[in-house]
Structures are given as C-alpha cells and as structure tokens.
Write an enzyme that holds these catalytic residues in place. Sequence first.
Site, short mmCIF file in Angstrom:
data_model
loop_
_atom_site.label_atom_id
_atom_site.label_comp_id
_atom_site.label_asym_id
_atom_site.label_seq_id
_atom_site.Cartn_x
_atom_site.Cartn_y
_atom_site.Cartn_z
N SER A 96 0.83 -1.20 0.00
CA SER A 96 0.00 0.00 0.00
C SER A 96 0.87 1.26 0.00
O SER A 96 1.68 1.47 -0.90
CB SER A 96 -0.96 -0.04 1.19
OG SER A 96 -1.90 1.01 1.12
N ASP A 219 -10.51 -4.06 -5.02
CA ASP A 219 -9.84 -3.39 -3.90
C ASP A 219 -10.56 -2.07 -3.65
O ASP A 219 -10.57 -1.18 -4.50
CB ASP A 219 -8.37 -3.15 -4.25
CG ASP A 219 -7.56 -2.53 -3.13
OD1 ASP A 219 -8.17 -2.05 -2.15
OD2 ASP A 219 -6.32 -2.52 -3.24
N HIS A 247 -7.21 -5.42 0.01
CA HIS A 247 -6.04 -4.56 -0.14
C HIS A 247 -4.77 -5.20 0.44
O HIS A 247 -3.72 -4.57 0.45
CB HIS A 247 -6.34 -3.23 0.58
CG HIS A 247 -5.41 -2.11 0.27
ND1 HIS A 247 -5.27 -1.56 -0.99
CD2 HIS A 247 -4.57 -1.40 1.08
CE1 HIS A 247 -4.40 -0.56 -0.94
NE2 HIS A 247 -3.95 -0.45 0.30
#
Length: 265
Positions: A96, A219, A247
């Site tokens: 991320s 996502d 995610h």
Amino acid sequence: MNNIKIRNNVKVSGNKNGPTLMLAHGFGCDQNMWRFMQSILEKHYQVVLFDYVGSGKSLLTDYSTEKYGTLEGYAEDIIDIIHELKLTNVSIIGHSVSSIIASIASIKIPEIITNLIMICPSPCFLNVPPDYEGGFERSDLEELVELMDKNYIGWANYLAPLVMGSSQSPELIAELSGSFCSTDPLIAKNFAKATFFSDYRHILKDIACPSLILQSGSDSLADVQVGKYMAENINNCALEVINAEGHCLHMTNHEDIVPFILRFI
C-alpha cells in the site's frame, strides 16, 4: 538517537548468501503482517523486516510528528536501515502506502535499491478531476479522519473490513482492526493524513529501477485503474492483476503473489 536496529525493531533472517529483500508494511500495520509469506521468501533471500517509528514494536520515544507528517520521513527510516546494515542491491516489497515510501527511498539511493515490488499501491487516494481518479473525494477522507477523533475503535472497526475485504476471514479482519487499535491514535492520525491526503504522482517518472505492481482485482482502496495508471507512468514497470478481493494480498493471497515475486527478482 537510539540504535536504528532497536529503533525500528529490525529483524534479519533467511538465506544470508541470497539477494536482500526488505519488506515494508503499510499504514496501521507492522512487520508481523508478512508472516504468511516470510518462510517461503527466506529460502531464497536474506529478508529484512522492520517497523516504522510509531508502528509495531518500534521506539515511540523517537517519534516526531513533524518528521512523520510526510511520507519522506518514513522513507528516511528505510534509508537509515539500509545504511545501518550496510546493504547493497536491495529489493523492496512495499504494501500500500509503503510502495510510495519505498519509491521515494529508491529515488534517493538508486545505486542501492535495485527492484521495487508494490502490493496494491496508490500514488494518490484523492480524486483529482478531470485527469485522475484515486477513489475518494477529499470530504470523504476528511470525515474518516474526523471519525478517528470521535470514535477511534469505531473507525478501526469500519476501516478493517474495507481494507482486508469483507469476504475475507473474520480472524484476519479482527487482526487488522486490532492492529489499528494498538497504534497510538495521534500517530495513526498523522500517518493517515500523510497517506490519504498526499499526491505523489509526480515522482512516478523518476523511479529508475525495475518495478512490479501486484494489484487486487477488487480493492476498495486502490482500484485496478490506479494500478494501470502507475504502470503506464513508471518506466520498466509490469502490472499483474490478481483475482482476489481486498487490499492485503500478502496476507490473503500470498500463495498467488509469491511466484510473481520470485520470477521478478
């Protein structure tokens, strides 16, 4: 300043004769989130795990609101660890926001960071019309940050299934919610602002090393279109879309993404 290995709870394991692979956790998480794929990676690589200052078992006494108010502060942690361990030819897997943090570090020390693997990355979570859809209106993210002040537990319980994927196991969702809750609220809010209100699209063209994006097909935080945007704007970048929800592919679909990582590095 405290010893960097202690400050960032640095752990080195795996094949000491293999290439070096650094694993950088995402917002509200810590190095323990890599455990599902760690044992496989250790067979091939020297694996470096760490916690950003303010996360996990790092030294909170070394936390600075100003330093860690931008992603550059977190990139300094990565660079500090690399220099402390005297590492060369480092590949980094970033989850991320750590995909962007690792990208910032790679631009600063391109002679050392040689590969980037990005799991569900986003250079900007905001919608910036008419050219870019990051997925969120500024007002939506401001409400999310306000919820952190009003009801921190409620914020964590709301965000965890959104991040992990509502169809994932209740145990993983509960673990992520617990990880959010274990982070000091002021630190979490500062990291959240640095993550969700920043725009690092301008640095994509400066990433020089080969990059691999591993994107979840569904996502809620980073749509496939964001992954495509990044792949189109980074030189020498490959994109793999995984048939999965959520995610956190390194936790929910590690068996699907490890083969791509091994082939890439």
